[in-house]
Scaffold this active site. Structure first.
Site, PDB file in Angstrom:
ATOM      1  N   CYS A  63       0.916  -0.927  -0.004  1.00  0.00           N
ATOM      2  CA  CYS A  63      -0.149  -0.052  -0.063  1.00  0.00           C
ATOM      3  C   CYS A  63       0.952   1.488  -0.099  1.00  0.00           C
ATOM      4  CB  CYS A  63      -0.862  -0.569   1.353  1.00  0.00           C
ATOM      5  SG  CYS A  63      -2.252   1.428   1.386  1.00  0.00           S
ATOM      6  N   CYS A  88      -4.858   5.814  -3.736  1.00  0.00           N
ATOM      7  CA  CYS A  88      -4.187   5.023  -3.572  1.00  0.00           C
ATOM      8  C   CYS A  88      -3.022   5.118  -4.764  1.00  0.00           C
ATOM      9  CB  CYS A  88      -5.106   3.838  -5.085  1.00  0.00           C
ATOM     10  SG  CYS A  88      -4.379   2.639  -4.748  1.00  0.00           S
TER      11      CYS A  88
END
Length: 293
Positions: A88, A231
């Site tokens: 991530c 993101c």
């Protein structure tokens, strides 16, 4: 038996996480518990959960230490639905901010910290707006699957890109199309990637390049979390895709506008191939205690 989970809520351009410290690896939450923590009505609310565990105390951490003995800490990241994720980009910046805040690590000016992830070891440094993470080499992956998004009239070709986790990037015609796509519904990919994928919808700015920097807008449906305000790895994949489509002469520096803010992406050559660096803010919002069954 119920137990108290001491946590910190953090966010990077609106991509939010619940973080907790478990150096010895004694508190492994179940997927059901993770989904409960991330529930925005009945839990804390987050796009994912990050456990700070010493790499030596986790099976996945052994590979990180083998790659780089300096990767003392492992970012154990889980999506909001309780599924595990490899990496991530926003999360790793918030994770480093958390380690520093908790006194678990140090990052002097000009220094770097190695973090273990399921996608390999990633190196994080301070930047002018927070932190920058070297996400390592990237690769084209999965060809050009067709992507169907709700409220888009026809299926569009996407470009598969792997930056440690899988992405499919779709170019749209304009801001109106970008706003119209309904990401409350998961986009349909044909063929379906074996491990699924995050799906990014992008629109180039006009002009695309200004002062040597490429500019795009992006919205994303994250695998296991749904639409998020940002993101990090998706911003990287989107910049890589637009540069690929633009062809020779396209810049290696990009600014990606997401609903939660702006992220920087930079590509550079290294001994093991072209690397991508993601930069952006990381904020710790509040601390709390949650009782879990």
């Amino acid at each position: 038996m119920p137990f108290d989970l001491r946590f910190t809520k953090g966010q990077g351009t609106g991509n939010d996480f619940v973080l907790f410290s478990d150096p010895e690896g004694d508190t492994e939450l179940t997927p059901t518990q993770i989904a409960a923590v991330c529930d925005r009505r009945f839990g804390v609310g987050a796009d994912g959960v990050i456990r700070a565990v010493r790499s030596r105390n986790l099976d996945d951490g052994a590979a990180a230490l083998s790659e780089d003995p300096a990767a003392v800490w492992f970012m154990d990241y889980w999506n909001a639905d309780g599924t595990v994720s490899e990496m991530c980009g926003n999360g790793i910046r918030v994770f480093v901010s958390y380690l520093l805040d908790q006194g678990l690590a140090e990052l002097p000016a000009g220094g770097a910290i190695a973090i273990g992830t399921r996608a390999g070891v990633r190196t994080v440094r301070r930047s002018t707006d927070g932190f920058q993470a070297d996400l390592g080499p990237w690769r084209l992956a999965g060809g050009e699957p067709l992507v169907r998004g709700k409220e888009l009239p026809v299926a569009r070709p996407g470009l598969g890109i792997d930056v440690g986790n899988p992405h499919v990037v779709v170019a749209l015609a304009d801001d109106e199309e970008l706003e119209a796509v309904d990401l409350n519904y998961q986009p349909v990919l044909d063929p379906v990637p074996e491990a699924g994928a995050n799906v990014e919808f992008v629109v180039p700015a006009e002009p695309l390049v200004e002062d040597g920097i490429g500019r795009i807008r992006m919205r994303v449906h994250e695998r296991g979390s749904g639409e998020t305000l940002s993101c990090g790895t998706g911003a990287v994949a989107s910049a890589l895709a637009v540069r690929y489509w633009a062809g020779a002469g396209a810049p290696n520096d990009w600014r990606v506008q997401v609903p939660g803010g702006v992220l920087g992406v930079r590509m550079f050559e290294a001994a093991d191939g072209e690397h991508v660096v993601l930069s952006g803010p990381a904020e710790l919002v509040f601390d709390g205690v949650l009782t879990l069954a």
